[in-house]
Design a protein around this motif. Structure first.
Motif, PDB file in Angstrom:
ATOM      1  N   CYS A 224       0.850  -1.187   0.000  1.00  0.00           N
ATOM      2  CA  CYS A 224       0.000   0.000   0.000  1.00  0.00           C
ATOM      3  C   CYS A 224       0.889   1.241   0.000  1.00  0.00           C
ATOM      4  O   CYS A 224       1.608   1.488   0.973  1.00  0.00           O
ATOM      5  N   PRO A 225       0.848   2.038  -1.069  1.00  0.00           N
ATOM      6  CA  PRO A 225       1.704   3.218  -1.163  1.00  0.00           C
ATOM      7  C   PRO A 225       1.153   4.448  -0.425  1.00  0.00           C
ATOM      8  O   PRO A 225       1.756   5.511  -0.480  1.00  0.00           O
ATOM      9  N   ALA A 226       0.027   4.310   0.271  1.00  0.00           N
ATOM     10  CA  ALA A 226      -0.601   5.460   0.931  1.00  0.00           C
ATOM     11  C   ALA A 226       0.308   6.066   2.004  1.00  0.00           C
ATOM     12  O   ALA A 226       1.128   5.377   2.608  1.00  0.00           O
ATOM     13  N   ASP A 227       0.131   7.347   2.233  1.00  0.00           N
ATOM     14  CA  ASP A 227       0.896   8.052   3.255  1.00  0.00           C
ATOM     15  C   ASP A 227       0.398   7.754   4.665  1.00  0.00           C
ATOM     16  O   ASP A 227       1.129   7.962   5.630  1.00  0.00           O
ATOM     17  N   GLN A 228      -0.833   7.292   4.780  1.00  0.00           N
ATOM     18  CA  GLN A 228      -1.397   6.986   6.095  1.00  0.00           C
ATOM     19  C   GLN A 228      -2.052   5.613   6.060  1.00  0.00           C
ATOM     20  O   GLN A 228      -2.682   5.226   5.070  1.00  0.00           O
ATOM     21  N   GLY A 229      -1.914   4.895   7.155  1.00  0.00           N
ATOM     22  CA  GLY A 229      -2.456   3.546   7.242  1.00  0.00           C
ATOM     23  C   GLY A 229      -3.945   3.465   7.007  1.00  0.00           C
ATOM     24  O   GLY A 229      -4.436   2.494   6.427  1.00  0.00           O
ATOM     25  N   ARG A 230      -4.683   4.478   7.432  1.00  0.00           N
ATOM     26  CA  ARG A 230      -6.142   4.433   7.270  1.00  0.00           C
ATOM     27  C   ARG A 230      -6.563   4.391   5.803  1.00  0.00           C
ATOM     28  O   ARG A 230      -7.701   4.057   5.489  1.00  0.00           O
ATOM     29  N   ASP A 231      -5.646   4.730   4.898  1.00  0.00           N
ATOM     30  CA  ASP A 231      -5.944   4.708   3.469  1.00  0.00           C
ATOM     31  C   ASP A 231      -5.583   3.379   2.803  1.00  0.00           C
ATOM     32  O   ASP A 231      -5.712   3.243   1.580  1.00  0.00           O
ATOM     33  N   CYS A 232      -5.138   2.414   3.592  1.00  0.00           N
ATOM     34  CA  CYS A 232      -4.766   1.099   3.054  1.00  0.00           C
ATOM     35  C   CYS A 232      -5.915   0.110   3.237  1.00  0.00           C
ATOM     36  O   CYS A 232      -6.622   0.160   4.247  1.00  0.00           O
ATOM     37  N   PRO A 233      -6.082  -0.811   2.284  1.00  0.00           N
ATOM     38  CA  PRO A 233      -7.135  -1.826   2.449  1.00  0.00           C
ATOM     39  C   PRO A 233      -6.795  -2.792   3.583  1.00  0.00           C
ATOM     40  O   PRO A 233      -5.621  -3.017   3.892  1.00  0.00           O
ATOM     41  N   ASN A 234      -7.834  -3.354   4.149  1.00  0.00           N
ATOM     42  CA  ASN A 234      -7.696  -4.365   5.190  1.00  0.00           C
ATOM     43  C   ASN A 234      -7.976  -5.725   4.552  1.00  0.00           C
ATOM     44  O   ASN A 234      -8.838  -5.828   3.676  1.00  0.00           O
ATOM     45  N   TYR A 235      -7.255  -6.751   4.966  1.00  0.00           N
ATOM     46  CA  TYR A 235      -7.442  -8.097   4.444  1.00  0.00           C
ATOM     47  C   TYR A 235      -7.950  -8.985   5.582  1.00  0.00           C
ATOM     48  O   TYR A 235      -7.172  -9.634   6.263  1.00  0.00           O
ATOM     49  N   PRO A 236      -9.290  -9.004   5.791  1.00  0.00           N
ATOM     50  CA  PRO A 236      -9.847  -9.767   6.908  1.00  0.00           C
ATOM     51  C   PRO A 236      -9.672 -11.271   6.716  1.00  0.00           C
ATOM     52  O   PRO A 236      -9.669 -11.772   5.590  1.00  0.00           O
ATOM     53  N   ALA A 237      -9.551 -11.956   7.845  1.00  0.00           N
ATOM     54  CA  ALA A 237      -9.318 -13.398   7.823  1.00  0.00           C
ATOM     55  C   ALA A 237     -10.508 -14.169   7.262  1.00  0.00           C
ATOM     56  O   ALA A 237     -10.331 -15.154   6.554  1.00  0.00           O
TER      57      ALA A 237
END
Length: 158
Positions: free
Chosen positions: A111-124
């Motif tokens: 994820c190249p985003a500057d902030q973590g909140r802008d990255c996708p989540n990969y739920p189990a």
């Protein structure tokens, strides 16, 4: 005076070299059991919250048969997942129960985003106690899937 400063610098640097590296994690030999097959791997073990939060962030590469095992003291819910903030290499993640049995596998992209909140989540998608990150494509190339299991007993890797 210059000689004394040099000696002190050398002495101090020697003391620093003796200190343990705070960034290093325990490394164990393990194997993934797929039917009668055992696939040997090397895993770094992330047990603490700080170790799990850091994960494989900012690593530029990962050896072909190496990964990181995230260990939780209590079960994570199915909606809990991982993200790839500040992670530079594409990864696969296997979510496992307390016995190391794989319940799901997901592919994750950097994820190249500057902030973590802008990255996708990969739920189990399944409750889990363990999560194993390996290079993307590892599980498919080794024909390892849901129902196979991780063993931390190196003697299983025969």
């Amino acid at each position: 005076m210059r000689g004394m400063a040099l000696m002190m610098a050398l002495l101090f640097s020697g003391c620093l070299a003796a200190l343990p590296d705070k960034g290093s994690l325990p490394v164990e030999q393990a194997c993934l059991m797929a039917g009668e097959r055992a696939v040997p791997i090397t895993v770094e073990i992330a047990r603490s919250s700080d170790e799990r939060s850091r994960g494989l962030m900012e690593r530029e590469s990962l050896a072909a048969d190496a990964g990181m095992l995230f260990v939780y003291g209590d079960q994570r819910r199915a909606h809990h997942g991982f993200w790839m903030y500040r992670t530079l290499i594409p990864l696969d993640i296997a979510y496992m129960d307390s016995n190391g049995v794989i319940g799901s596998i997901r592919q994750m992209e950097p994820c190249p985003a500057d902030q973590g909140r802008d990255c996708p989540n990969y739920p189990a998608g399944v409750p889990f106690y363990l999560a194993l990150e390996m290079n993307q494509g590892f599980f498919e190339r080794r024909d390892i899937g849901v129902g196979d299991r991780l063993s931390l007993d190196a003697s299983d890797c025969r």
